[in-house]
Write an enzyme that holds these catalytic residues in place. Structure first.
Site, short mmCIF file in Angstrom:
data_model
loop_
_atom_site.label_atom_id
_atom_site.label_comp_id
_atom_site.label_asym_id
_atom_site.label_seq_id
_atom_site.Cartn_x
_atom_site.Cartn_y
_atom_site.Cartn_z
N HIS A 17 0.85 -1.20 0.00
CA HIS A 17 0.00 0.00 0.00
C HIS A 17 0.88 1.25 0.00
O HIS A 17 0.61 2.21 -0.74
CB HIS A 17 -0.89 0.04 1.25
CG HIS A 17 -1.95 -1.01 1.31
ND1 HIS A 17 -2.11 -1.83 2.41
CD2 HIS A 17 -2.91 -1.37 0.42
CE1 HIS A 17 -3.14 -2.63 2.19
NE2 HIS A 17 -3.63 -2.39 0.98
N LYS A 41 -17.57 -7.36 7.87
CA LYS A 41 -16.33 -8.11 8.07
C LYS A 41 -15.91 -8.12 9.53
O LYS A 41 -16.27 -7.24 10.30
CB LYS A 41 -15.22 -7.48 7.22
CG LYS A 41 -15.27 -7.94 5.78
CD LYS A 41 -13.92 -7.69 5.13
CE LYS A 41 -13.88 -8.18 3.69
NZ LYS A 41 -12.65 -7.80 3.02
N ARG A 94 -1.26 -5.72 -8.59
CA ARG A 94 -0.03 -6.47 -8.28
C ARG A 94 0.29 -7.48 -9.38
O ARG A 94 1.44 -7.71 -9.70
CB ARG A 94 -0.20 -7.23 -6.95
CG ARG A 94 -0.25 -6.33 -5.75
CD ARG A 94 -0.80 -7.06 -4.57
NE ARG A 94 -2.19 -7.47 -4.82
CZ ARG A 94 -3.02 -7.92 -3.90
NH1 ARG A 94 -2.61 -8.06 -2.67
NH2 ARG A 94 -4.25 -8.25 -4.20
N SER A 132 -2.94 -7.89 2.63
CA SER A 132 -3.22 -7.81 4.08
C SER A 132 -3.62 -9.20 4.60
O SER A 132 -3.18 -9.61 5.68
CB SER A 132 -4.37 -6.83 4.34
OG SER A 132 -4.02 -5.55 3.87
#
Ligand code: PNS
Length: 162
Positions: A17, A41, A94, A132
């Site tokens: 990030h 979540k 990515r 993450s």
């Protein structure tokens, strides 16, 4: 004034990030790191903890004069971008596997807010496998995550584990 938002869960912030924030800073005058408050979540860190950590870490980023702000939001990213006065949504890619999901989000966000463009930046290849979720999993199982997340984040993860 070129303002962008960089939305995400940031649970927690990774060096990937930070790489995207660094890469996007020459393109904008202001970037709002926008932490999603997702009630569905079960995060490792609360939104407040995530925002506080990011606020502590951002001053270490060389931003080329770009102002970095941390904020949280609920609801649609496109709505948050609009009411923040942003003209762009920054997202990091990515690997090719990210592209399909990101493309769908970008097209949906453009349909919701045609004046806001999504800007994709390619993450440094050294972060191509950093997420993450993976960081939390490896950390929980005792693996080494040094160099992939900021030291402060690792320290806070350690505190959570105790
Ligand atoms: O980096 P992340 O954690 O995968 O971020 C995903 C995020 C927060 C950008 C995405 O889930 C999102 O935008 N959520 C807010 C709700 C929303 O706008 N949904 C429609 C997206 S087209």
């Amino acid at each position: 004034m070129r303002r962008a938002i960089f939305p995400g869960s940031f649970d927690p912030l990774t060096n990937g990030h930070l790489d995207i924030i660094k890469r996007s800073s020459p393109l904008f005058d202001e970037i709002i790191v926008a932490v999603l408050n997702n009630a569905d979540k079960r995060p490792m860190f609360t939104v407040e903890e995530r925002c506080a950590m990011i606020r502590e870490i951002l001053p270490t980023v060389d931003t080329d004069g770009c102002t970095l702000i941390v904020d949280s939001f609920s609801g649609l990213t496109a709505d948050f971008a609009k009411r923040s006065g942003a003209t762009a949504i920054v997202r990091g890619i990515r690997a090719v596997s990210d592209y399909e999901y990101e493309l769908r989000m970008a097209l949906m966000n453009r349909r919701l807010e045609p004046t806001i463009e999504t800007v994709f930046l390619m993450a440094g290849e050294e972060f191509s496998y950093v997420s993450s979720t993976l960081m939390k999993q490896v950390f929980e199982l005792g693996g080494r995550v040094a160099g992939l997340i900021p030291e402060l984040v690792e320290a806070r993860m350690r505190e959570k584990k105790i």
